[in-house]
Design an enzyme around this catalytic site. Structure first.
Site, PDB file in Angstrom:
ATOM      1  N   LYS A 175      -0.416   0.013 -62.450  1.00 30.32           N
ATOM      2  CA  LYS A 175       0.541   0.156 -63.546  1.00 30.32           C
ATOM      3  C   LYS A 175       0.289  -0.841 -64.688  1.00 30.32           C
ATOM      4  CE  LYS A 175       3.028   3.593 -61.915  1.00 30.32           C
ATOM      5  NZ  LYS A 175       2.432   3.970 -60.644  1.00 30.32           N
TER       6      LYS A 175
HETATM    7  C1  LIG Z   1       6.270   8.745 -62.106  1.00 32.37           C
HETATM    8  C2  LIG Z   1       6.287   7.787 -60.957  1.00 32.37           C
HETATM    9  N1  LIG Z   1       7.457   7.461 -60.390  1.00 32.37           N
HETATM   10  C3  LIG Z   1       7.538   6.587 -59.369  1.00 32.37           C
HETATM   11  C4  LIG Z   1       6.413   5.989 -58.841  1.00 32.37           C
HETATM   12  C5  LIG Z   1       6.562   5.076 -57.677  1.00 32.37           C
HETATM   13  O1  LIG Z   1       6.240   3.755 -57.982  1.00 32.37           O
HETATM   14  P1  LIG Z   1       6.076   2.681 -56.807  1.00 32.37           P
HETATM   15  O2  LIG Z   1       4.702   2.869 -56.234  1.00 32.37           O
HETATM   16  O3  LIG Z   1       6.245   1.359 -57.481  1.00 32.37           O
HETATM   17  O4  LIG Z   1       7.141   2.956 -55.816  1.00 32.37           O
HETATM   18  C6  LIG Z   1       5.165   6.292 -59.392  1.00 32.37           C
HETATM   19  C7  LIG Z   1       3.968   5.657 -58.829  1.00 32.37           C
HETATM   20  O5  LIG Z   1       2.864   6.039 -58.963  1.00 32.37           O
HETATM   21  C8  LIG Z   1       5.092   7.206 -60.478  1.00 32.37           C
HETATM   22  O6  LIG Z   1       3.927   7.533 -61.031  1.00 32.37           O
END
Ligand SMILES: Cc1ncc(COP(=O)(O)O)c(C=O)c1O
Length: 408
Positions: free
Chosen positions: A196
Site C-alpha cells: 500500500k
Molecule cells: C479495496 C481493499 N479493501 C481492503 C483491503 C484489505 O486490507 P488489509 O490487507 O490491510 O486488511 C484491501 C487489501 O488489499 C483492498 O485492496
C-alpha cells in the site's frame, strides 16, 4: 538498462529512517500496542483532519470493527460494488448481514451513485432486510462520488464506512479522505499492507468523528476489554479489567506503528512520485491505439495506488491477456484489480449471482491490467515499463524509446 532483473509489481519504499525507528523500538523492549501506536493515531488523525483514529492490525479489522460498532447485524443490508477485494464484503458476512452489490461507474471503477440510489429504493420495496450501510471503495486511490453518497446516506439513514485501503493520501473536493462529514454516521478505513501507499507490513487505521464508535472499536480490537484495561502492562497501569463483550485481537504493534509514523511523514513525497510516474505513463501510452489510460475526475486527486490500464480488445494490437504475458516475458510484474466478487464461487453460490448481474464490473475487469507504480521505482524502471508496453503493442520486441519523457 538492466533488463535481466525482474521488476516487481510492487515494492515497499523503506529507507534507513524506517529501519532506525524500528530498531529503536526493539531496543526499548516495548513491542506491543503502546506509545508509538498512540502517537501514530494522533499524527494520522491530524493528517486527515479526523477527530479520532484507532490503529489496528489491518484494514479488514478496521472495516469489521466499524460495522460492528455501528450495530450492523443479521437482517441488515450493506451496499457496495462487487469491484473490490475480498475484505470489503467478508466483514459484512462476519456480522450476519448481507452485502448488496451495486454496479460501478466504468470510468472510475467506483460504485455508481445513481445505481446506489436505485438499489436502496429497490431494497426498501422488496423488504428482505433493512438498508443499513454503504461501503464506498476508492479504487486505485480515486475517490468515490462522496457528496452524492453522503446525500443518499442522510436521506435513508445509512451509515457510511469508506474502504480507503487505496486512498491515502487522496483529496476529495479540497479535503483529504478520512473525515466523515456532519450528519453522517460512519468511519473511514485505511490499509498499511506491504503493497500500500504507506506501509507497516500489516496494519490499518480507522478514523471517525464519533467518539463512541472509536471507543467501541478500540475495546473490541482488544478482546472487548474495558477502557481502563488497555494500559494494564504499562507502568502505573492497574491489574483490574472487565470484559464488556466478546471482542477480537486486532491491535497494532509499536514495532509496526513506528514504521507507519516515518512513512506518514514521507507520504506526500511518495504520492508526488507516483503521480509523476502516472503522468509519464499517460503521456507515453495515450498514442497507443486501443489502450486507455486512467483518468481522475475534476475536483479530486488520486493517491495513485494503482495505475489500471484498460485494453479495448476491438481496437488494440494485443488482448489484455497477451499484454500481461508480454510484460511477464520482459520481467515486468503486473496484476489485475479486481476479479469482481460476484464472479467468485463463494458469492455465486451463497447469493446466486450471475456474471452478467453487474455488466460494468464484468466488462472492466475483463480489460484491466495494473502496471507497477510505486515510489521506489527509478526513472529507468519507468522507462522499462513504457518500452515494454510499446514493444508488446507493436509486436516489435524492442522499445520505441518513449521512456525519455519520464520526468525526474
Ligand atoms: C479495496 C481493499 N479493501 C481492503 C483491503 C484489505 O486490507 P488489509 O490487507 O490491510 O486488511 C484491501 C487489501 O488489499 C483492498 O485492496
Amino acid at each position: 538498462m538492466g533488463h535481466d532483473q525482474p521488476l516487481p509489481f510492487a515494492t515497499p519504499d523503506i529507507g534507513q529512517p524506517e529501519i532506525d525507528a524500528v530498531v529503536e523500538v526493539l531496543k526499548s523492549r516495548w513491542l506491543t500496542t503502546g506509545e508509538q501506536c498512540r502517537l501514530f493515531e494522533q499524527e494520522f488523525a491530524a493528517a486527515v483532519g479526523a477527530r479520532h483514529a484507532v490503529a489496528l492490525n489491518s484494514c479488514t479489522a478496521a472495516l469489521h470493527l466499524s460495522l460492528e460498532a455501528l450495530g450492523v447485524a443479521e437482517g441488515d443490508l450493506v451496499f457496495m460494488s462487487p469491484y473490490t477485494f475480498a475484505a470489503t464484503a467478508e466483514v459484512v458476512g462476519y456480522l450476519g448481514a448481507t452485502p448488496v452489490f451495486v454496479d460501478i461507474d466504468p470510468v472510475t471503477l467506483n460504485i455508481d451513485a445513481a445505481r446506489l440510489r436505485t438499489a436502496v429504493a429497490t431494497e426498501l420495496q422488496r423488504g428482505r432486510g433493512r438498508p443499513r450501510a454503504v461501503m464506498p471503495v476508492h479504487i486505485a486511490g480515486v475517490p468515490c462520488a462522496m457528496n452524492e453518497i453522503w446525500d443518499i446516506a442522510r436521506e435513508h439513514d445509512l451509515a457510511v464506512v469508506e474502504d480507503a485501503a487505496h486512498a491515502f493520501p487522496t483529496t476529495y473536493r479540497g479535503r483529504l479522505i478520512g473525515r466523515v462529514p456532519d450528519g453522517v454516521a460512519g468511519a473511514v478505513c485505511f490499509s498499511f499492507y506491504a503493497t500500500k501507499t504507506i506501509t507497516t507490513g500489516e496494519g490499518g487505521m480507522l478514523t471517525t468523528e464519533d467518539e463512541a464508535l472509536a471507543d467501541r472499536a478500540r475495546s473490541m480490537s482488544l478482546h472487548g476489554l474495558s477502557r481502563q484495561a488497555w494500559t494494564r502492562y504499562s507502568t502505573g497501569g492497574g491489574w483490574q479489567y472487565d470484559i464488556v463483550a466478546a471482542g477480537y485481537k486486532y491491535n497494532l504493534t509499536d514495532v509496526a506503528a513506528v514504521m507507519g509514523r516515518v512513512q506518514l511523514g514521507r507520504a506526500e513525497k511518495m504520492r508526488a512520485r507516483r503521480a509523476s510516474i502516472a503522468a509519464a505513463y499517460t503521456d507515453a501510452f495515450r498514442e497507443i491505439e486501443g489502450v486507455e489510460c486512467p483518468t481522475v475526475p475534476a475536483g479530486v486527486d488520486s493517491a495513485w495506488h494503482l495505475y489500471p490500464l484498460r485494453v479495448d480488445q476491438s481496437r488494440a494490437a494485443v488482448s489484455r491477456g497477451a499484454l500481461i504475458e508480454g510484460l511477464t516475458a520482459r520481467g515486468i510484474g503486473t496484476s489485475v484489480h479486481f476479479i469482481p466478487l460476484h464472479l467468485h464461487s463463494y458469492y455465486r453460490e451463497r447469493y446466486g449471482h450471475q456474471p452478467a448481474d453487474f455488466p460494468n464490473a464484468l466488462a472492466e475487469f475483463e480489460r484491466v491490467v495494473s502496471l507497477p507504480i510505486y515510489s521506489a521505482m527509478s526513472d529507468q524502471d519507468v522507462e522499462r515499463v513504457v518500452d515494454a508496453v510499446y514493444a508488446v503493442n507493436t509486436r516489435t520486441g524492442t522499445g520505441t524509446g518513449n521512456g525519455g519523457r519520464v520526468p525526474g
